[in-house]
Design a protein around this motif. Structure first.
Motif, PDB file in Angstrom:
ATOM      1  N   PRO A  65       0.874  -1.202   0.083  1.00 21.67           N
ATOM      2  CA  PRO A  65       0.065  -0.031   0.074  1.00 21.67           C
ATOM      3  C   PRO A  65       1.090   1.064   0.196  1.00 21.67           C
ATOM      4  CG  PRO A  65      -0.104  -1.064   2.183  1.00 21.67           C
ATOM      5  CD  PRO A  65       0.786  -1.893   1.216  1.00 21.67           C
ATOM      6  N   LEU A  66       0.545   2.235  -0.800  1.00 19.02           N
ATOM      7  CA  LEU A  66       1.304   3.536  -1.010  1.00 19.02           C
ATOM      8  C   LEU A  66       2.819   3.181  -1.223  1.00 19.02           C
ATOM      9  CD1 LEU A  66      -0.604   5.452   2.016  1.00 19.02           C
ATOM     10  CD2 LEU A  66      -1.122   5.458  -0.576  1.00 19.02           C
ATOM     11  N   GLY A  67       2.979   2.093  -1.650  1.00 23.79           N
ATOM     12  CA  GLY A  67       4.596   1.857  -2.078  1.00 23.79           C
ATOM     13  C   GLY A  67       5.315   1.091  -1.056  1.00 23.79           C
ATOM     14  N   LEU A  68       4.643   1.064   0.277  1.00 24.42           N
ATOM     15  CA  LEU A  68       5.416   0.401   1.195  1.00 24.42           C
ATOM     16  C   LEU A  68       5.316  -1.086   0.978  1.00 24.42           C
ATOM     17  CD1 LEU A  68       3.811   2.738   4.105  1.00 24.42           C
ATOM     18  CD2 LEU A  68       6.047   2.973   3.268  1.00 24.42           C
ATOM     19  N   SER A  69       6.207  -1.732   1.847  1.00 25.90           N
ATOM     20  CA  SER A  69       6.211  -3.132   1.743  1.00 25.90           C
ATOM     21  C   SER A  69       6.126  -3.614   3.389  1.00 25.90           C
ATOM     22  CB  SER A  69       7.814  -3.647   1.204  1.00 25.90           C
ATOM     23  OG  SER A  69       7.559  -5.103   1.402  1.00 25.90           O
ATOM     24  N   ILE A  70       4.850  -4.457   3.366  1.00 22.12           N
ATOM     25  CA  ILE A  70       4.595  -5.011   4.763  1.00 22.12           C
ATOM     26  C   ILE A  70       4.055  -6.363   4.687  1.00 22.12           C
ATOM     27  CG2 ILE A  70       4.158  -2.651   5.659  1.00 22.12           C
ATOM     28  CD1 ILE A  70       1.140  -3.149   5.564  1.00 22.12           C
TER      29      ILE A  70
END
Length: 490
Positions: A65-70
């Motif tokens: 999401p939004l370029g974040l990696s989780i």
């Protein structure tokens, strides 16, 4: 169309019809919004949104999401934390606007319907639409937080100081009863989804939407029975409170103005009424600065925000922990939450009676000890053992309702007259479904260790710190410092 009810001059008069009408409306507001807390946050959305996120995950099990990696398994607790962070400013501003304009009921119900609409929209959550689910959760939880914070502001005007533990506990009991009743219906639907020709995913989405519909329908009752202004008539003997019921009016009430003066903050002005948004922002700044004049109230808030963040994280992440770590199926999860709802009704009323004898503070401290034991049991609990999971649910229910109801009523004594909505907006930063530190710690612990057992035991720190801080609060001096009458039992 809603009608306006004015509270009687002395809310402590139990047989007064207007007071009974207003109290019933307040109880039903808990009945209405508890469906969101129980069905959405506690049972269905955590496991379902996690499964949707896993559908959208890459080969490493991450979403972006939004370029974040989780990790997909951390998406739900992270989203809960985000929704709460965004709701903090909204609650504070809405509380200030409500106290300034007297539109408590209109704002409370407006946010309730916004949250109910977003919750009904969860029917369309499916496939790999985890971003849609996250967005709807943010809107619904923010609206829920604001609406409930405004409802709490009614408590001082509905009960005398010695009645508040009882009235607050009864409100929580109504909430658990309402949430439990809808959960029973949803359990029947989910268990029999094949007989109804539904897939399990469709059944879950119907259950999620049903919570929004329930919330919307029953909010009609507080719309019709509560007065527009919370605290329009406060219990007799409360310093700084108005003695007569006042209709809603822009620019605030005499009580609000008088309390502002006592707090060292400025009252509402005609110019502020002409520009309610800008005036409320200025008033919010003055209120936050004025809170520093009541350090004992702030100490209690710090204790509550800490231990209740732990409580709310246990509640909101219990289904995720049960499904992912303990291997519980959806039926076992719903059954366990039903047990929590049923036991919590009796627990809230029981702890209310204990508080009447030993005082609210001592009873809350005892309940926190119960929470520590409950967490320890959860950590060591064997997987694939529904019976032990049900025992854990009963332990949670026993301490859940009472610890929260008594915390709410105790805080109501520590608020300067006329500032109920603003102070309860700060309080609501960590109340049902609105904790953020706990889910963040829970999500980070899982992110680092990959174990939900490590995540659940990490929450012990919130209960220990909260217990120590609450132990240091001189409740009698704190109540006297804000000019309120001291109850017989503390």
């Amino acid at each position: 169309m809603s009608t306006t009810t004015h509270l009687p001059e002395h809310p402590a008069t139990a047989d007064d019809a207007a007071l009974r009408r207003a109290r019933f409306g307040w109880y039903i507001n808990d009945w209405a919004n508890a469906a969101f807390s129980a069905t959405v946050l506690t049972v269905f959305l955590g496991p379902y949104l996690t499964s949707v996120a896993k559908e959208a995950a890459d080969a490493q099990g991450d979403v972006h999401p939004l370029g974040l990696s989780i990790r997909a398994g951390s998406f739900f607790p992270y989203t809960v934390s985000l929704s709460v962070l965004l709701s903090v400013g909204a609650m504070l501003l809405a509380g200030t606007v409500a106290d300034r304009t007297g539109r408590h009921k209109e704002l409370m119900c407006g946010f309730a319907y916004l949250g109910a609409t977003a919750t009904m929209g969860m029917f369309f959550l499916g496939g790999d639409r985890y971003l849609l689910g996250g967005g709807l959760l943010v809107v619904a939880n923010l609206a829920y937080a604001v609406s409930v914070a405004l409802s709490y502001a009614y408590l001082p005007g509905l009960a005398s100081p010695d009645e508040r533990d009882k009235v607050s506990s009864k409100g929580w009991a109504y909430g658990y009863a309402g949430g439990g009743l809808l959960l029973i219906a949803n359990l029947v639907l989910f268990q029999g989804h094949e007989a109804f020709g539904l897939s399990s995913g469709t059944a879950v989405r119907i259950c999620l939407a049903s919570a929004g519909l329930w919330w919307a329908l029953f909010t009609i009752v507080p719309m019709r029975r509560l007065p527009s202004r919370a605290g329009a008539s406060a219990p007799a003997g409360r310093t700084g409170a108005t003695a007569s019921a006042l209709p809603a009016q822009r620019g605030g009430s005499a009580a609000a103005s008088g309390a502002d003066g006592a707090d060292g903050t400025a009252g509402a002005t005609a110019d502020g009424a002409a520009e309610p948004a800008a005036g409320s922002l200025r008033e919010l700044g003055r209120t936050l600065r004025g809170m520093r004049r009541h350090p004992l109230t702030l100490l209690y808030l710090a204790a509550f925000l800490c231990y209740n963040d732990g409580i709310q994280t246990v509640v909101s992440q219990a289904s995720l922990y049960g499904s992912e770590e303990l291997g519980m199926d959806q039926t076992s999860l719903v059954t366990a939450v039903l047990l929590v709802q049923v036991v919590a009704i009796g627990g809230a009323l029981l702890l209310g009676r204990i508080a009447h004898r030993f005082g609210a503070k001592s009873t809350i401290l005892g309940s926190l000890g119960g929470w520590v034991v409950t967490l320890a049991l959860g950590y060591f609990m064997p997987a694939h053992q529904p019976l032990w999971f049900y025992v854990l649910a009963c332990m949670i229910g026993l301490v859940l309702g009472g610890s929260q109801a008594l915390s709410r009523s105790l805080f109501s004594h520590l608020i300067p007259a006329g500032k109920e909505a603003e102070y309860f907006s700060v309080y609501k930063v960590s109340d049902r479904g609105t904790s953020w530190m706990g889910p963040l710690v829970f999500g980070l612990a899982y992110q680092v260790t990959g174990s939900y057992r490590s995540a659940i035991v990490s929450l012990l720190v919130f209960f220990v710190i909260g217990f120590v801080l609450l132990l240091k609060v001189p409740v009698r001096r704190a109540i006297e410092a804000v000019g309120n009458p001291v109850p017989e039992r503390l």
